[in-house]
Design an enzyme around this catalytic site. Structure first.
Site, PDB file in Angstrom:
ATOM      1  N   GLY A 126      18.064 -46.340  34.293  1.00  0.00           N
ATOM      2  CA  GLY A 126      17.070 -45.485  34.935  1.00  0.00           C
ATOM      3  C   GLY A 126      17.248 -45.488  36.438  1.00  0.00           C
TER       4      GLY A 126
ATOM      5  N   GLY B 162      18.564 -48.146  30.570  1.00  0.00           N
ATOM      6  CA  GLY B 162      18.223 -46.876  29.941  1.00  0.00           C
ATOM      7  C   GLY B 162      19.393 -46.195  29.256  1.00  0.00           C
TER       8      GLY B 162
ATOM      9  N   GLU C 201      17.889 -56.316  33.473  1.00  0.00           N
ATOM     10  CA  GLU C 201      16.538 -56.222  34.025  1.00  0.00           C
ATOM     11  C   GLU C 201      16.045 -57.486  34.735  1.00  0.00           C
ATOM     12  OE1 GLU C 201      17.086 -52.964  31.202  1.00  0.00           O
ATOM     13  OE2 GLU C 201      17.468 -55.111  31.084  1.00  0.00           O
TER      14      GLU C 201
ATOM     15  N   ASP D 298      13.849 -53.280  28.274  1.00  0.00           N
ATOM     16  CA  ASP D 298      12.975 -52.289  27.661  1.00  0.00           C
ATOM     17  C   ASP D 298      13.819 -51.315  26.862  1.00  0.00           C
ATOM     18  OD1 ASP D 298      14.123 -51.064  29.924  1.00  0.00           O
ATOM     19  OD2 ASP D 298      12.371 -49.791  30.286  1.00  0.00           O
TER      20      ASP D 298
END
Length: 359
Positions: free
Chosen positions: A71, A119, A142, A150
């Site tokens: 992301g 992502g 992350e 995530d």
């Protein structure tokens, strides 16, 4: 949906030879995802699900560097600093897309060539046909920015053999093609030089026939070969005990892993361990995504996310000042707060009665 896009579009979507093509087209940013790109992928998939002209979907990345670096974390940084809601709504739509990919009614072919992070894993590793090459470098980075895996990453990591997923998450280890297949992030190996031929073949024949022609035996997994010391250390109930076991194992790779864990956000590591343990017993990807959404929203209000992105991407001094600075100072209550239900803001995904199968 058949717009071919232009050179300046961030995502190219078209149909060709029975294949719905999605090309992430931000090569200078290693095709990092933003909200508009997620929305366009979701719309295309919805359109193609009932389109008899589309037999399969293919997602690739433009340029030579990778499918997707994750992301757009700089926008998340500004959003977190300013107390905005843009990142929350981006994650909402992104996680809904991740679930849609996992349950897609047609073959969803992801070419995970080059860098595939965060992502990028979400738009590929939940697909039914996941292809890696000798250039693949896959990871969930992350904890290095004060965040928690995530996009359904904790679901995948928790289902990797033994404690390999815990090691990957806490150290932000990069997976090779062999590692990715061994850990359940990918299915098939095709040399990068044959990817274009494979893509062309998809427009001429079935996914199964194209795979049969171009797949080759995957390289060995170095990570799988180290599972003994990884399982012994990472089966502990706390990050502090994991680090202690790593440091005391006498294995050089374990000592290095301990250093890597200690460099990450202590809070993010503690929350990540809790997330992985919870994901391991969850009944569905949707259940895990709902919980990841709670954690991600909580991270937006944490000091470590802003500080981690600042140190890695904004100022690039690579010297984050975590708060608290030691894993010993992260309390159980502090970890529990990341899992607090969101009330009306909940993601609210529910598992379908049937799911796709990997070819």
């Amino acid at each position: 949906m058949s717009d071919a896009g232009t050179a300046v579009d961030e995502i190219l979507i078209n149909k060709s030879g029975g294949v719905g093509r999605i090309v992430l087209n931000r090569p200078k940013a290693i095709n990092a995802l933003n909200h508009a790109m997620v929305a366009r992928i979701a719309a295309a998939l919805e359109s193609w699900a009932g389109d008899d002209e589309v037999a399969a979907v293919l997602i690739t990345g433009a340029g030579e560097r990778g499918l997707c670096a994750g992301g757009d974390i700089v926008s998340i940084y500004h959003d977190a600093k300013e107390g905005g809601t843009g990142s929350r709504e981006f994650w909402r739509d992104e996680y809904i897309l991740n679930a849609a990919i996992a349950n897609y009614p047609k073959p969803y072919v992801a070419v995970m060539d080059g860098i595939v992070m965060g992502g990028g894993v979400g738009v590929s590793a939940h697909g039914s046909v996941r292809i890696v090459t000798e250039r693949s470098m896959i990871g969930m980075p992350e904890t290095g920015i004060g965040f928690v895996p995530d996009v359904g990453g904790t679901f995948l990591l928790a289902r990797s053999p033994g404690e390999l997923g815990t090691h990957i998450a806490l150290t932000t280890a990069r997976l090779s093609a062999g590692d990715a297949i061994a850990c359940g992030f990918a299915d098939h190996f095709i040399p990068s030089e044959k990817i274009e031929q494979f893509v062309q073949k998809l427009t001429d024949t079935s996914v199964e026939e194209a795979l049969a022609e171009f797949t080759e035996p995957a390289p060995e997994s170095d990570l799988l070969a180290q599972q003994a010391w990884i399982d012994a250390a990472y089966s502990a109930d706390s990050v502090a005990e994991i680090v202690a076991r790593l440091q005391g194992s006498g294995v050089p790779e374990a000592a290095k892993a301990a250093e890597q864990v200690l460099a990450k956000s202590p809070t993010a590591c503690a929350v990540t361990l809790a997330s992985l343990r919870r994901a391991r017993v969850a009944g569905s990807l949707e259940e895990v995504l709902n919980e990841e959404f709670r954690v991600s929203v909580a991270c937006l209000g944490s000091a470590d996310l802003v500080e981690g992105i600042r140190a890695q991407v904004v100022d690039k001094d690579r010297n984050p000042h975590w708060s608290p600075a030691s894993i010993d100072d992260v309390t159980d209550d502090a970890v529990a707060q990341f899992f607090t239900p969101l009330g009306d803001l909940e993601l609210g995904l529910t598992a379908p009665t049937t799911t796709g199968e990997h070819l």
